[in-house]
Structure formats: structure tokens, C-alpha cells
Design a protein around this motif. Structure first.
Motif, PDB file in Angstrom:
ATOM      1  N   VAL A  10       0.851  -1.194   0.000  1.00  0.00           N
ATOM      2  CA  VAL A  10       0.000   0.000   0.000  1.00  0.00           C
ATOM      3  C   VAL A  10       0.885   1.240   0.000  1.00  0.00           C
ATOM      4  O   VAL A  10       1.807   1.345   0.815  1.00  0.00           O
ATOM      5  N   LEU A  11       0.625   2.163  -0.916  1.00  0.00           N
ATOM      6  CA  LEU A  11       1.348   3.423  -0.983  1.00  0.00           C
ATOM      7  C   LEU A  11       0.364   4.568  -0.788  1.00  0.00           C
ATOM      8  O   LEU A  11      -0.631   4.676  -1.506  1.00  0.00           O
ATOM      9  N   MET A  12       0.641   5.433   0.192  1.00  0.00           N
ATOM     10  CA  MET A  12      -0.257   6.542   0.512  1.00  0.00           C
ATOM     11  C   MET A  12       0.461   7.866   0.303  1.00  0.00           C
ATOM     12  O   MET A  12       1.609   8.032   0.746  1.00  0.00           O
ATOM     13  N   GLN A  13      -0.220   8.785  -0.358  1.00  0.00           N
ATOM     14  CA  GLN A  13       0.301  10.134  -0.558  1.00  0.00           C
ATOM     15  C   GLN A  13      -0.782  11.144  -0.193  1.00  0.00           C
ATOM     16  O   GLN A  13      -1.979  10.888  -0.384  1.00  0.00           O
ATOM     17  N   ILE A  14      -0.347  12.285   0.304  1.00  0.00           N
ATOM     18  CA  ILE A  14      -1.257  13.405   0.549  1.00  0.00           C
ATOM     19  C   ILE A  14      -0.757  14.589  -0.263  1.00  0.00           C
ATOM     20  O   ILE A  14       0.401  15.001  -0.123  1.00  0.00           O
ATOM     21  N   ARG A  70      -7.881  18.558   1.014  1.00  0.00           N
ATOM     22  CA  ARG A  70      -6.646  17.887   0.660  1.00  0.00           C
ATOM     23  C   ARG A  70      -6.991  16.552   0.009  1.00  0.00           C
ATOM     24  O   ARG A  70      -8.103  16.018   0.163  1.00  0.00           O
ATOM     25  N   VAL A  71      -6.033  15.994  -0.726  1.00  0.00           N
ATOM     26  CA  VAL A  71      -6.271  14.768  -1.493  1.00  0.00           C
ATOM     27  C   VAL A  71      -5.331  13.679  -0.992  1.00  0.00           C
ATOM     28  O   VAL A  71      -4.113  13.797  -1.078  1.00  0.00           O
ATOM     29  N   LEU A  72      -5.913  12.634  -0.444  1.00  0.00           N
ATOM     30  CA  LEU A  72      -5.166  11.448  -0.025  1.00  0.00           C
ATOM     31  C   LEU A  72      -5.385  10.359  -1.052  1.00  0.00           C
ATOM     32  O   LEU A  72      -6.524   9.982  -1.341  1.00  0.00           O
ATOM     33  N   THR A  73      -4.309   9.852  -1.641  1.00  0.00           N
ATOM     34  CA  THR A  73      -4.409   8.729  -2.578  1.00  0.00           C
ATOM     35  C   THR A  73      -3.814   7.489  -1.930  1.00  0.00           C
ATOM     36  O   THR A  73      -2.794   7.558  -1.244  1.00  0.00           O
ATOM     37  N   THR A  74      -4.464   6.361  -2.144  1.00  0.00           N
ATOM     38  CA  THR A  74      -3.988   5.076  -1.631  1.00  0.00           C
ATOM     39  C   THR A  74      -3.941   4.091  -2.799  1.00  0.00           C
ATOM     40  O   THR A  74      -4.981   3.760  -3.381  1.00  0.00           O
TER      41      THR A  74
END
Length: 267
Positions: free
Chosen positions: A4-8, A104-108
Motif C-alpha cells: 500500500v502506498l499513501m500520498q497526501i 486535501r487529497v489522499l491517494t492510496t
């Protein structure tokens, strides 16, 4: 890649960044399946995010920004993945709920979700999601409903509203089959992207579609039933409570063909 890769906002998510997200469920999201940089029904997901941002935060996230965040999450990877895009803001809290702010945008990014294939046994439950038209992050009720169903020996929960109308399931929409027509329940619910993709492709395959109220007392009028969401184009329903449905393999194949007739749209 890691599981799992998470970015904000395009940057690796730190513990500090995730603090507010972990402590507050005020926000919304959409989940999609990525195929070599494209998504079937990407326009549907982008429209959902736009509606969610405006309703919950008062300000949309520009489409160009959303696409950039998705591309940053993929980081040039080819193949098939699941991608979830959450909208949230640390400017909005229970103590200070009034901020009007671009979220804000959190992508997983995670391995592709496997579609359901085994016919499901559903338990009807009197329940309606709060603000049902939004795919919001408050999933306590959904998890509890599904847990109750599984502990009772079923696979999942099917929701029935206060007026006795069937609406949706824990993370999916349901359709009923009557001859060559698919009947979609009419009740407050989330308009699913999987359902919309099926509706776009069904007409070309000779399947009619209509939306009308459906109650548990109507089940005997239907030949079959199925569920659908962004990860599962169509999966048969074996039974609802004590009412069984017949085999639906030919129908499921036609529905999957209808779903596949939608081309991937490049992110």
C-alpha cells in the motif's frame, strides 16, 4: 512496490499528515480499478469527487489537480491496481466545522481488488446510510451491518429503508432480473460507478433497464439478482434471507460484457 502506498497532495503521507485523517471521518472518497494508466468510468469518479468536495467543503478540487494526484500515485507504473482517492481537510473539525476550503487529497494505491465470483447469501437489515447519496468516510454502520450478517451465517447485508424499500448493500448496488430486463431499486442510496457502467453498456446487448421501488415481498417476481461495484462488474445473489434465486451464469456473463464495453479513460 509496497503493498500500500499513501500520498497526501502528491507527497508521501507522514504520521503527522495522517493524524487528522485518523481522528476525524469527515470526508469522502471514491475507489477505482486502474488498468495500465486508465480507468473505466473515470469521468464518473471525477464527477463524484467534485460533488463531494462542493457539498462537504464548499470548494471543488480542480479536475487537473485530481488527475495529477492520481498520476503521482501511479508514478508511471503499468499494470492493474486499486486506487482510492479521499478528500479531507484539517481545517474542518467538530470544534470548528464552518471552514470553506479546498480539501486535501489522499491517494492510496494497492494491489488490484479481486472481484467477487461466488454467489452471495444476503441478510436483509433495516438500515440506511447517513447522507446516502455521498460515498463518505463514515463507514461504522456499514462494517457493523456486514459483521452482523457474517456472524449470522450470511455473506453480506442488504439494506431496507424505513419505508420497506430495498436500497443497497454494504459496498455495492443490487439489481434484479425480470426476463430480459434489469430492475434497479429506487430508494435513497449511493449511485454506484459500477452500476452506471452496466447501464451504459446494457442497451447494446439487448438488456432493458428500469428503476422502481422493490420490496422484500416482491422477490418472487424476479428470476435472479446480482450485485455490482467498481471492483465487481457483476456477482450473482444466491439468496436473500430465505428466498433463493436460480443460477445466473449466462446473465452474469452478459453483464460483465456490458461492463467491459466501456473503454478505459486515460488518467
Amino acid at each position: 512496490m509496497a503493498d500500500v502506498l499513501m500520498q497526501i497532495d502528491g507527497q508521501p503521507a507522514s504520521a503527522a499528515d495522517l493524524g487528522h485523517f485518523a481522528l476525524s471521518n469527515y470526508g469522502a472518497f471514491t475507489s477505482m480499478q486502474v488498468e495500465d494508466g486508465g480507468v473505466r468510468g473515470l469521468d464518473l469518479h471525477l464527477a463524484r469527487l467534485d460533488d463531494e468536495a462542493v457539498e462537504l467543503f464548499g470548494v471543488p478540487v480542480p479536475e487537473a489537480t485530481l488527475r495529477e494526484r492520481m498520476r503521482q500515485a501511479l508514478d508511471g507504473r503499468s499494470g492493474r491496481f486499486s486506487l482510492r482517492v479521499n478528500l479531507f481537510s484539517d481545517a474542518v473539525s467538530l470544534r470548528a466545522p464552518e471552514a470553506v476550503v479546498e480539501p486535501r487529497v489522499l491517494t492510496t494505491l494497492s494491489p488490484l481488488a479481486s472481484p467477487l465470483t461466488t454467489p452471495l447469501r444476503l441478510q436483509s437489515q433495516a438500515y440506511a446510510r447517513e447522507v446516502a447519496h455521498l460515498k463518505h468516510a463514515a463507514t461504522f454502520g456499514l462494517t457493523r451491518a456486514r459483521r452482523q450478517a457474517v456472524l449470522a451465517g450470511f455473506d453480506d447485508a442488504l439494506f431496507v429503508d424505513a419505508e420497506g424499500r430495498i436500497s443497497e448493500g454494504s459496498i455495492w448496488n443490487i439489481g434484479f432480473v425480470q426476463g430480459e430486463a434489469v430492475i434497479w431499486p429506487e430508494a435513497p442510496m449511493l449511485a454506484g460507478t459500477g452500476q452506471a457502467l452496466l447501464q451504459r453498456g446494457m442497451a447494446d446487448l439487448g438488456l432493458d433497464s428500469e428503476t422502481r421501488p422493490v420490496r422484500l415481498s416482491d422477490l418472487a417476481a424476479f428470476d435472479a439478482a446480482f450485485i455490482c461495484n467498481s471492483a465487481t462488474p457483476a456477482c450473482a445473489v444466491a439468496a436473500i434471507d430465505g428466498h433463493p434465486f436460480g443460477p445466473a451464469e449466462p446473465l452474469i456473463s452478459r453483464l460483465i460484457d456490458a461492463w467491459r464495453s466501456n473503454p478505459c479513460q486515460a488518467i
